[in-house]
Structure formats: C-alpha cells, structure tokens
Scaffold this active site. Structure first.
Site, short mmCIF file in Angstrom:
data_model
loop_
_atom_site.label_atom_id
_atom_site.label_comp_id
_atom_site.label_asym_id
_atom_site.label_seq_id
_atom_site.Cartn_x
_atom_site.Cartn_y
_atom_site.Cartn_z
CB ALA A 53 65.22 85.35 40.01
CD GLN A 201 55.11 88.94 34.76
OE1 GLN A 201 54.73 89.66 33.83
NE2 GLN A 201 55.71 87.79 34.54
CG ASP A 242 64.63 86.28 35.89
OD1 ASP A 242 64.24 87.43 35.60
OD2 ASP A 242 63.94 85.47 36.52
#
Ligand code: MRU
Length: 346
Positions: A53, A201, A242
């Site tokens: 983000a 990730q 986020d």
C-alpha cells in the site's frame, strides 16, 4: 552505485524517470524498471511490479510528477486537465489500498491550492509534493518501527503474512519496521513468513528482504500457521494493511483474517502496523472496503509448468480480506500504539 540508493521507489530527477525495483522478479533477480509513461505506471501497479500500500501511493505521486514533467502543455488549464486525467487513471489501477487514492488526492490538492500559477511553477510544486510524500514515508515507517519495537521486548519469534516490509514501502516497511528497529537496538527476532498464496509475497519478498538484512527467517505454507502457533512457537503476529476502516476493521492480503482468528484462539497478540494514510475515516466498516478480484490464472498456473487446476474447475481469487476489528490487539502507527477510538483524536 546503487541506482535505487537502498529504496524501493524513487524519482530520478536527471532523467525524469520513476524508478522501481520490480517485485515480480524476486527472489532470483533484482531488476530496476525506469518508467516514464502513464501506461507503464498503470501496468506496474496492476501487475504488482510495484506493490504494497505505501509503495503504490508513493509510486503514484512520483509517477504523476514524472508525467507532469513530460507534459508539453503550456496552457495552465490544459495542463491541469491532462494531469487530472492521468491522476484518475492511476487512482483506478488498484481499488483496495487507500494509500493510492490518498496520494493521488494529495497531488491533486497542489493544483487546487495554486489556481493562478504558470505551468513550469506547477511542475516544480508537483515535484516537491511528490518528493515530500516519498520522504514522509521513510520517516513514518521508521516511527512505526520505533513505536512497535518496545511491544516485542519479551518476544523471540513473530509471524507475518504477505510482505509489509521495506519492499512494500520506500524503505523500512510497516509490519517489519519493528523487527528492523528491534535489531538496531540489539534485540534479534526470528520471523515466520507465511508464503502467502497465490502470489507468494511472503516466500519471495519477505524472506528475501529479511535474509538480506541478516534476520533469521522461516517460510511456512499458509496452512501451517496453526501448527506453529499451537506449538508455542509464535510470540506475536505483525501484519500490514491496505485500508483500515474507521471502526478498525482491516483490509490486508487474503489470508490475514484467518491468521487473526488463529492468533485469538492461541492467545497471541495480533498487531496491525499502519501509517495514518492507510486509515480511512471516510470508510465506516470493513463491509465498505472494495476487495480487488484478480485473475484466476494466478491460482491455476502461475508458478507451475502445467496448470494445477482441472480446466473445468472455477477459481476465486480475492486479493484481500477483512479482519474484524475485535481481532486486532492494537494498531501500531507513527502516532503511537492505538485503538480505533483513538483514530479521530490523535
Ligand atoms: O497485493 P499486494 O502485494 O500489494 O498486497 C500487499 C499487502 O497486503 C500488504 O500487507 C499491505 O499493502 C501493507 S504493505 C506495508
């Protein structure tokens, strides 16, 4: 010299290019991309070449400055119209992380606050704003680390999900910032990194950056978190986010809510690390946060030589989920360790 100067996202003023470390290439290659067009920037955000983000927010701001610099418009009104079109396209690139919309909003404000200035001055003001947002991200993440590290004093092992480390920001990360700062202060933690299907990730990025920093890292498949927690191997969970709604409901990488439920069951503190730009007081609850749906091929075939899902089976690929606020022990922010009721007053 390292073109990136130890950062994930930066603007090279001499060439007027947005430089990003391509996050789709880790852990096997470190590739720097130099972006100059709107299409390149939108694609980089949508394909997660730049991701996380805070990093996409900063990339958006720096990218808009690059595009403004490239503009041939000399008439201020036409320049502004072009800028707003670019801003809108970048803002729409991904829906969930509010930092993207927030950073684009900050850049648009520059135009509103300076109605009567000529194009060259506007270009310079946009550059200065973008650079300020970039610099602020470094300071804010460091403050999150400094506020979080004391909470980990008695911890030895933490678990994290996805990547909310330095690769997801300009420099220190959010969820991993307390781990980095603890290390600076002489307290080494070891980290369990959930691999984070489908885009990995955790396995590719979190493990890469922690190992590079000399921090002991163990990668787990996502379905192993209960095993390590149940065996007393996890002292705290740290995740990024986020978007945090006003009531504390938190959107983060798909799978985060499951980790939070497990942490509650095993009585392990669950901390959400967030810059204030991720707290969206205009969004009341998690139900109001848009969840990005991604291509099923990420599940079906992305990491395999042959598809691993029968062609007749459907896929469902939500990129984020919502962790209800009651599962969050505290929010570690640059303004301190907070509860949702503090958001409006600090
Ligand atoms: O789809 P991604 O990889 O951009 O998702 C990232 C996350 O969910 C992170 O945890 C979040 O953006 C915080 S990054 C400091």
């Amino acid at each position: 010299m390292d073109k990136m100067q130890g950062e994930t996202v930066r603007l090279d003023r001499a060439s007027n290019r947005l430089l990003i470390v391509d996050q789709t290439r880790f852990p096997n290659e470190k590739v720097v991309l130099e972006l100059q067009t709107l299409d390149e920037m939108v694609v980089a955000i949508q394909t997660l070449q730049v991701r996380g983000a805070p990093a996409i927010g900063v990339a958006a701001a720096l990218g808009l400055s690059v595009l403004a610099g490239e503009s041939r418009e000399t008439d201020a009104e036409k320049f502004k119209a072009e800028f707003l079109k670019n801003a809108d396209a970048i803002k729409r690139a991904r829906p969930t992380a509010v930092n993207l919309a927030w950073a684009v909003g900050q850049m648009r404000d520059v135009l509103q606050e300076n109605p009567d200035v000529p194009v060259p001055v506007l270009k310079e003001l946009l550059y200065q704003k973008a650079q300020a947002l970039h610099d602020a991200d470094v300071a804010v993440c460091r403050a999150i680390g400094e506020n979080g590290a004391p909470l980990l004093k008695t911890c030895k092992r933490v678990l994290t999900h996805c990547n909310a480390g330095r690769l997801a920001t300009v420099k220190y990360g959010t969820a991993l910032a307390p781990v980095y700062i603890a290390k600076e202060q002489g307290h080494s933690l070891s980290v369990y990194a959930d691999e984070t299907r489908p885009l990995l990730q955790g396995a590719r990025l979190t493990a890469y950056e922690l190992c590079e920093a000399g921090i002991e890292t163990t990668v787990l498949c996502d379905n192993m978190a209960s095993y390590v927690m149940g065996n007393g191997l996890v002292d705290a969970v740290l995740v990024g986010c986020d978007r945090v709604a006003a009531n504390g409901d938190t959107a983060n990488k798909i799978g985060t809510s499951g980790v939070a439920i497990l942490a509650k069951y095993y009585h392990i503190p669950f901390y959400v690390c967030a810059p204030f730009s991720t707290i969206d007081l205009n969004t009341e609850t998690g139900k109001d946060i848009p969840i990005e749906m991604r291509n099923g091929e990420e599940i079906r075939s992305l990491w395999y030589q042959k598809p691993m899902v029968p062609a007749a089976a459907k896929t469902l690929n939500p990129a984020f989920d919502i962790t209800p606020h009651e599962l969050v022990t505290a929010f570690i922010t640059e303004k301190g360790v907070l509860q949702p009721e503090d958001f409006k007053t600090v």
